[in-house]
Design a protein around this motif. Structure first.
Motif, PDB file in Angstrom:
ATOM      1  N   ALA A 671       0.846  -1.191   0.000  1.00 23.30           N
ATOM      2  CA  ALA A 671       0.000   0.000   0.000  1.00 23.30           C
ATOM      3  C   ALA A 671       0.880   1.240   0.000  1.00 23.30           C
ATOM      4  CB  ALA A 671      -0.926   0.004   1.221  1.00 23.30           C
ATOM      5  N   VAL A 672       0.293   2.381  -0.432  1.00 24.56           N
ATOM      6  CA  VAL A 672       1.004   3.652  -0.437  1.00 24.56           C
ATOM      7  C   VAL A 672       0.145   4.708   0.236  1.00 24.56           C
ATOM      8  CG1 VAL A 672       2.383   3.142  -2.484  1.00 24.56           C
ATOM      9  CG2 VAL A 672       0.146   4.202  -2.750  1.00 24.56           C
ATOM     10  N   ILE A 673       0.846   5.668   0.861  1.00 26.09           N
ATOM     11  CA  ILE A 673       0.177   6.815   1.491  1.00 26.09           C
ATOM     12  C   ILE A 673       0.789   8.076   0.883  1.00 26.09           C
ATOM     13  CG2 ILE A 673      -0.289   8.025   3.638  1.00 26.09           C
ATOM     14  CD1 ILE A 673       0.172   5.371   5.098  1.00 26.09           C
ATOM     15  N   MET A 674      -0.041   8.919   0.260  1.00 25.35           N
ATOM     16  CA  MET A 674       0.434  10.190  -0.291  1.00 25.35           C
ATOM     17  C   MET A 674      -0.119  11.310   0.588  1.00 25.35           C
ATOM     18  SD  MET A 674      -0.115  11.838  -4.104  1.00 25.35           S
ATOM     19  CE  MET A 674       0.892  10.614  -4.903  1.00 25.35           C
ATOM     20  N   LEU A 675       0.753  12.286   0.912  1.00 25.93           N
ATOM     21  CA  LEU A 675       0.287  13.412   1.718  1.00 25.93           C
ATOM     22  C   LEU A 675       0.788  14.713   1.121  1.00 25.93           C
ATOM     23  CD1 LEU A 675       2.626  14.308   4.431  1.00 25.93           C
ATOM     24  CD2 LEU A 675       2.653  11.874   3.954  1.00 25.93           C
ATOM     25  N   ASP A 676      -0.019  15.742   1.249  1.00 25.82           N
ATOM     26  CA  ASP A 676       0.287  17.056   0.704  1.00 25.82           C
ATOM     27  C   ASP A 676      -0.012  18.088   1.801  1.00 25.82           C
ATOM     28  OD1 ASP A 676      -0.280  19.700  -0.697  1.00 25.82           O
ATOM     29  OD2 ASP A 676       0.355  18.471  -2.399  1.00 25.82           O
ATOM     30  N   GLU A 719       5.783  20.194  -1.614  1.00 21.23           N
ATOM     31  CA  GLU A 719       5.207  19.797  -0.327  1.00 21.23           C
ATOM     32  C   GLU A 719       4.520  18.436  -0.415  1.00 21.23           C
ATOM     33  OE1 GLU A 719       2.164  22.471  -2.411  1.00 21.23           O
ATOM     34  OE2 GLU A 719       4.321  22.210  -2.250  1.00 21.23           O
ATOM     35  N   GLU A 720       4.829  17.635  -1.459  1.00 16.46           N
ATOM     36  CA  GLU A 720       4.218  16.326  -1.627  1.00 16.46           C
ATOM     37  C   GLU A 720       5.178  15.237  -1.133  1.00 16.46           C
ATOM     38  OE1 GLU A 720       1.320  16.941  -5.489  1.00 16.46           O
ATOM     39  OE2 GLU A 720       3.251  15.980  -5.739  1.00 16.46           O
ATOM     40  N   PHE A 721       4.623  14.288  -0.380  1.00 16.77           N
ATOM     41  CA  PHE A 721       5.423  13.207   0.193  1.00 16.77           C
ATOM     42  C   PHE A 721       4.699  11.886  -0.032  1.00 16.77           C
ATOM     43  CE2 PHE A 721       6.442  17.054   2.467  1.00 16.77           C
ATOM     44  CZ  PHE A 721       7.834  17.010   2.573  1.00 16.77           C
ATOM     45  N   MET A 722       5.450  10.793   0.059  1.00 17.94           N
ATOM     46  CA  MET A 722       4.898   9.470  -0.179  1.00 17.94           C
ATOM     47  C   MET A 722       5.476   8.497   0.845  1.00 17.94           C
ATOM     48  SD  MET A 722       2.836   7.746  -2.157  1.00 17.94           S
ATOM     49  CE  MET A 722       2.721   8.623  -3.723  1.00 17.94           C
ATOM     50  N   VAL A 723       4.607   7.600   1.381  1.00 12.87           N
ATOM     51  CA  VAL A 723       5.038   6.537   2.293  1.00 12.87           C
ATOM     52  C   VAL A 723       4.702   5.213   1.621  1.00 12.87           C
ATOM     53  CG1 VAL A 723       4.825   5.497   4.569  1.00 12.87           C
ATOM     54  CG2 VAL A 723       4.622   7.977   4.308  1.00 12.87           C
ATOM     55  N   LEU A 724       5.722   4.376   1.395  1.00 15.68           N
ATOM     56  CA  LEU A 724       5.546   3.048   0.820  1.00 15.68           C
ATOM     57  C   LEU A 724       5.487   2.036   1.959  1.00 15.68           C
ATOM     58  CD1 LEU A 724       5.447   1.295  -1.737  1.00 15.68           C
ATOM     59  CD2 LEU A 724       7.946   1.169  -1.648  1.00 15.68           C
ATOM     60  N   CYS A 725       4.414   1.221   1.989  1.00 15.25           N
ATOM     61  CA  CYS A 725       4.167   0.316   3.127  1.00 15.25           C
ATOM     62  C   CYS A 725       4.190  -1.131   2.635  1.00 15.25           C
ATOM     63  CB  CYS A 725       2.832   0.614   3.784  1.00 15.25           C
ATOM     64  SG  CYS A 725       2.637   2.340   4.317  1.00 15.25           S
ATOM     65  N   PRO A 726       5.359  -1.773   2.517  1.00  8.38           N
ATOM     66  CA  PRO A 726       5.414  -3.184   2.112  1.00  8.38           C
ATOM     67  C   PRO A 726       4.769  -4.071   3.174  1.00  8.38           C
ATOM     68  CG  PRO A 726       7.559  -2.116   1.882  1.00  8.38           C
ATOM     69  CD  PRO A 726       6.699  -1.198   2.670  1.00  8.38           C
ATOM     70  N   GLY A 727       4.007  -5.093   2.732  1.00  8.64           N
ATOM     71  CA  GLY A 727       3.393  -6.034   3.661  1.00  8.64           C
ATOM     72  C   GLY A 727       2.113  -5.548   4.290  1.00  8.64           C
ATOM     73  N   ALA A 757      -2.214  18.539   6.925  1.00  9.49           N
ATOM     74  CA  ALA A 757      -1.899  17.886   5.661  1.00  9.49           C
ATOM     75  C   ALA A 757      -3.065  17.013   5.247  1.00  9.49           C
ATOM     76  CB  ALA A 757      -0.636  17.054   5.786  1.00  9.49           C
ATOM     77  N   SER A 758      -3.216  16.819   3.924  1.00 12.34           N
ATOM     78  CA  SER A 758      -4.247  15.959   3.363  1.00 12.34           C
ATOM     79  C   SER A 758      -3.606  14.651   2.930  1.00 12.34           C
ATOM     80  CB  SER A 758      -4.914  16.643   2.162  1.00 12.34           C
ATOM     81  OG  SER A 758      -5.523  17.864   2.579  1.00 12.34           O
ATOM     82  N   PHE A 759      -4.255  13.516   3.282  1.00  8.06           N
ATOM     83  CA  PHE A 759      -3.681  12.190   3.050  1.00  8.06           C
ATOM     84  C   PHE A 759      -4.556  11.407   2.085  1.00  8.06           C
ATOM     85  CE2 PHE A 759      -1.854  13.540   6.959  1.00  8.06           C
ATOM     86  CZ  PHE A 759      -0.653  12.874   7.113  1.00  8.06           C
ATOM     87  N   GLY A 760      -3.887  10.679   1.183  1.00 12.93           N
ATOM     88  CA  GLY A 760      -4.589   9.761   0.302  1.00 12.93           C
ATOM     89  C   GLY A 760      -3.961   8.380   0.418  1.00 12.93           C
TER      90      GLY A 760
END
Length: 797
Positions: A671-676, A719-727, A757-760
């Protein structure tokens, strides 16, 4: 023959036989002693190897166990922070967070603080949450759960997640048993953690029933007397924690015991592998740390270890040594027993030599002819005073004198350069402490040291020119062993000296050139039988491998011992390929040096076929550690965001690609989490770009501390960031996003205040590409912003 003569001969034969037996016996005893010494040395070496192998296995096992203890502490600490940073957690949120943590753990639980006046309302609310009747209960001596007695405060189990969900102790008050109450008392300070004495766990498989309770306090809000607002707990079974992933006891090389030495009843074994112990004096003891407690780890070798490392070297040495001793004794006996026959043969040979003496006298003229035939060697015989008596054709050719001019007319000293003769005479005078004349100087070494080596002398020809010659002067003895003169044999070495000087000059030039070349120049030889060496190695090769160059000339094995184990097989394979195809050899690899440590080496060489089927390489080696370090630094810079210090877009794209391939291949979740950051342009416009950069760094630091070790945090740009969540699936990622969202909105940045911040959030679907996954996460951010910002949106379509 007289009777006395016969008796003497009989006694002589008896004495000779006795000597042969004595020598054979001495040889047998000496061989036995030497064999025993070698067997003892082999046994000692075997024991040393056995101890080294055991210590290596024991240290690896200790590191694995200590790592698992640390992992349990980190998981419980993460659960504590999950409760500390959340205002209210539902059972579904608790289950979603804890399920991935149950590896090697029996259960995780949450016990909130309940004051006596809150008991009834809390039980009604917990029954509604859990969907089943809930009461605060105590466990009696028979293990039956009953309604808890009245007390000022309770810490009942509200949430629990275990390997088996049947019969969980909901409502069990931790203050209802002295053992659990004492554990909570030790974990009453913020950030503390405590582990209980061994206890019997409830509703756990019998094999895992005996275990430990590890607790950590949560201070989301302080109660009376600064009491924690609750405790997070982990139930641990040492057998499950330690034995998982290890070989079966029958095949395990180690016997492992973990003891708790702090109990009131003395030592208690928390874990015992129960495989048979090898009867050898080896043991490895360590101290393990878990929360606020220490445990003793005892590791001993097992019978399986002893069977896997048996050695027959001692028996082989004893057998071969004994056999060789017997053979040597038999050989010596045979040699000494033949002495009598040899003596008789000597007598016969002596008679034959006397007959041959007459024949030798007739060969004198032939010897003269031989001397004259030796035209390349000067043979000069002199009297004791040095007067020439024999001057062969080789001497005539070499020195320019005829035999008539030399014999009886010249002294041997007249044929040597006068200044050199004077210097040697002076050196001998100082050496022997008495005056030695120049004419005696060339004879002095022969007189004092029989069998002296030839010396180099400068001879003077008849025309006055000089030549360099090797001259050996020996004494001439008569039949009675008395000196009657000297014999000088001279060989012209002028040309050889010139060749040697030219070769020496070439060698000096080669050494000078190789010293100026960075790295080392070498010649490497690989024989058909596998033996290898360096016939030539410049001084630079010592700096590359830190090995004595003389040793390299004999054996190249020590060079391969310096190569890093991860690169060794690749280097050997490349050498074999180069030898088989006679192709140029090029390789970069690491070496581990005693003084310089880990270094990078680059080498190139060209092979050719040598003598006896060997292969010769001519090449060079150079240290490229600095170049490699620069490459690594450039690699780190290329994947790091300069402003925030986290990974950049390039690294995220590479990592996302590899994680997608792994998830597709192994069927894993992703899964991925994008935040701005909301209204970030307004921050830049109002406070300036320096403050905006400070906001970015502060948020990255705060978010990075709340992520799991497996998560990947990257800045896409601006100001855009991404969190990669393996598993993790979409639901688990959503809970993580909610935790990050709460952390961001509760963070006050100096000079700016509260930032949101807004999260997707988007979960990966099987077969979906990277672009589609990112597009859905971006759609979630867009939806969050359209809905008013400062929120988390999950995109399922």
């Amino acid at each position: 023959m007289s009777k006395c003569g016969v008796r003497a001969k009989v006694f002589g034969l008896f004495s000779q036989a006795l000597s042969a037996w004595a020598v054979a016996l001495v040889a047998l005893v000496a061989g036995g002693l030497l064999t025993a010494a070698l067997a003892i040395a082999a046994q000692t070496f075997y024991k040393q190897q056995l101890r080294q192998r055991f210590e290596l296995l024991a240290n690896e096992r200790y590191s694995r166990i200590a790592e698992r203890f640390d992992d349990q502490e980190q998981r419980l600490d993460g659960l504590r922070r999950f409760f500390s940073y959340s205002s209210e957690i539902t059972p579904r949120e608790f289950d979603g967070y804890v399920k991935p943590l149950l590896h090697r753990t029996q259960a995780y639980s949450w016990a909130p603080r309940v004051e006596v006046g809150q008991r009834e309302s809390f039980e009604r609310q917990a029954s509604a949450w859990l969907g089943q009747p809930y009461h605060i209960r105590d466990q009696d001596a028979q293990g039956v759960l009953q309604p808890a007695a009245a007390r000022e405060r309770f810490y009942p189990v509200l949430y629990t997640q275990a390997a088996t969900l049947q019969g969980q102790p909901y409502g069990l008050d931790l203050l209802g048993q002295p053992l659990r109450e004492a554990t909570l008392a030790r974990a009453s300070a913020p950030g503390s953690m405590a582990v209980s004495a061994p206890l019997d766990m409830i509703n756990v498989e019998p094999v895992y029933a005996r275990g430990l309770l590890m607790v950590a306090p949560v201070f989301a809000e302080r109660g009376p007397d600064n009491a924690p607002s609750g405790y997070v707990m982990a139930l641990l079974s040492m057998r499950q924690l330690i034995a998982e992933g290890l070989p079966p006891p029958a095949d395990d090389n180690l016997v492992v015991r973990i003891l708790d030495t702090s109990g009131s009843n003395g030592q208690e074994a928390l874990y015992d592998s129960q495989n048979p112990v090898a009867q050898i004096p080896m043991a490895s003891n360590h101290l393990l740390h878990l929360a606020d407690h220490h445990y003793q780890l005892s590791i001993r070798p097992s019978q399986a270890f002893l069977q896997a490392n048996r050695s027959s070297a001692v028996h082989t040495v004893a057998l071969l040594g004994g056999l060789l001793s017997v053979l040597l004794s038999a050989l010596l006996y045979s040699l000494f027993s033949q002495r009598q026959r040899a003596l008789r043969l000597v007598e016969q040979r002596t008679a034959q030599l006397r007959i041959s003496e007459q024949s030798l006298r007739g060969t004198h003229n032939q010897l003269r002819s031989v001397l004259d035939a030796a035209t390349q060697v000067a043979i000069i015989a002199t009297s004791l005073k040095g007067v020439v008596g024999t001057f062969n054709a080789g001497a005539e050719r070499m020195l320019g004198y005829s035999a008539g001019e030399a014999v009886g007319q010249l002294n041997l000293a007249d044929l040597v350069e006068a200044e050199e003769l004077g210097q040697r005479a002076h050196a001998l005078t100082v050496r022997y402490g008495r005056e030695i004349a120049g004419g005696q100087a060339m004879f002095a070494e022969t007189v004092q040291e029989a069998g002296a080596e030839p010396g180099e002398w400068t001879l003077v020809r008849k025309d006055g020119s000089h030549l360099l010659a090797n001259m050996l002067v020996t004494a001439v003895l008569d039949e009675q062993g008395l000196w009657v003169g000297y014999l000088a044999i001279c060989i012209d070495v002028t040309e050889r000296r010139r060749v040697h000087e030219a070769l020496a000059a070439r060698d000096r030039l080669l050494e000078k050139l190789s010293a100026e070349v960075p790295g080392g120049i070498y010649q490497y030889r690989l024989d058909a039988d596998g033996h290898s060496c360096f016939p030539y190695a410049s001084q630079g090769l010592y700096d590359i491998y830190e090995v004595d160059l003389q040793l390299l000339g004999e054996d190249a094995t020590v060079v391969f011992e310096r190569i890093h184990p991860d690169d060794l097989e690749r280097v050997r394979r490349s050498v074999r390929y180069s030898a088989e195809h006679l192709s140029p050899w090029r390789e970069e690899y690491r070496v581990v040096l005693p003084r310089a440590g880990l270094r990078w080496v680059r080498g190139e060489a060209t092979p050719e076929i040598g003598d006896n089927g060997c292969t010769l390489w001519h090449g060079y080696l150079t240290d490229v550690s600095d170049t490699k370090r620069v490459e690594e630094e450039l690699r780190a810079l290329s994947i790091t965001d300069v402003l925030t210090g986290i990974h950049n877009r390039r690294y995220f794209q590479e990592r996302l690609k590899s994680e997608l391939e792994r998830a597709q291949r192994e069927g894993l979740e992703l899964a991925v989490i994008m935040l701005d950051i909301d209204h970030f342009k307004r921050i830049n416009d109002e406070y300036g770009h320096a403050v905006g950069d400070h906001v970015l760094r502060s948020l990255c630091q705060h978010i990075g501390q709340r992520l799991r070790r497996s998560d990947v945090f990257c800045r896409l740009g601006g100001e855009e960031f991404m969190v990669l969540c393996p598993g993790s699936d979409a639901e688990q990622a959503r809970w993580l996003a909610l935790e990050l969202w709460q952390g961001v909105r509760s963070l006050a940045i100096e000079g700016v205040g509260r930032v949101t911040a807004s999260f997707g959030v988007a979960g990966w679907r099987s077969g979906e590409g990277a672009d589609a996954l990112l597009l859905r996460a971006d759609a979630g951010v867009y939806a969050a912003k359209q809905a008013g910002r400062d929120r988390v949106e999950v995109v399922l379509l």
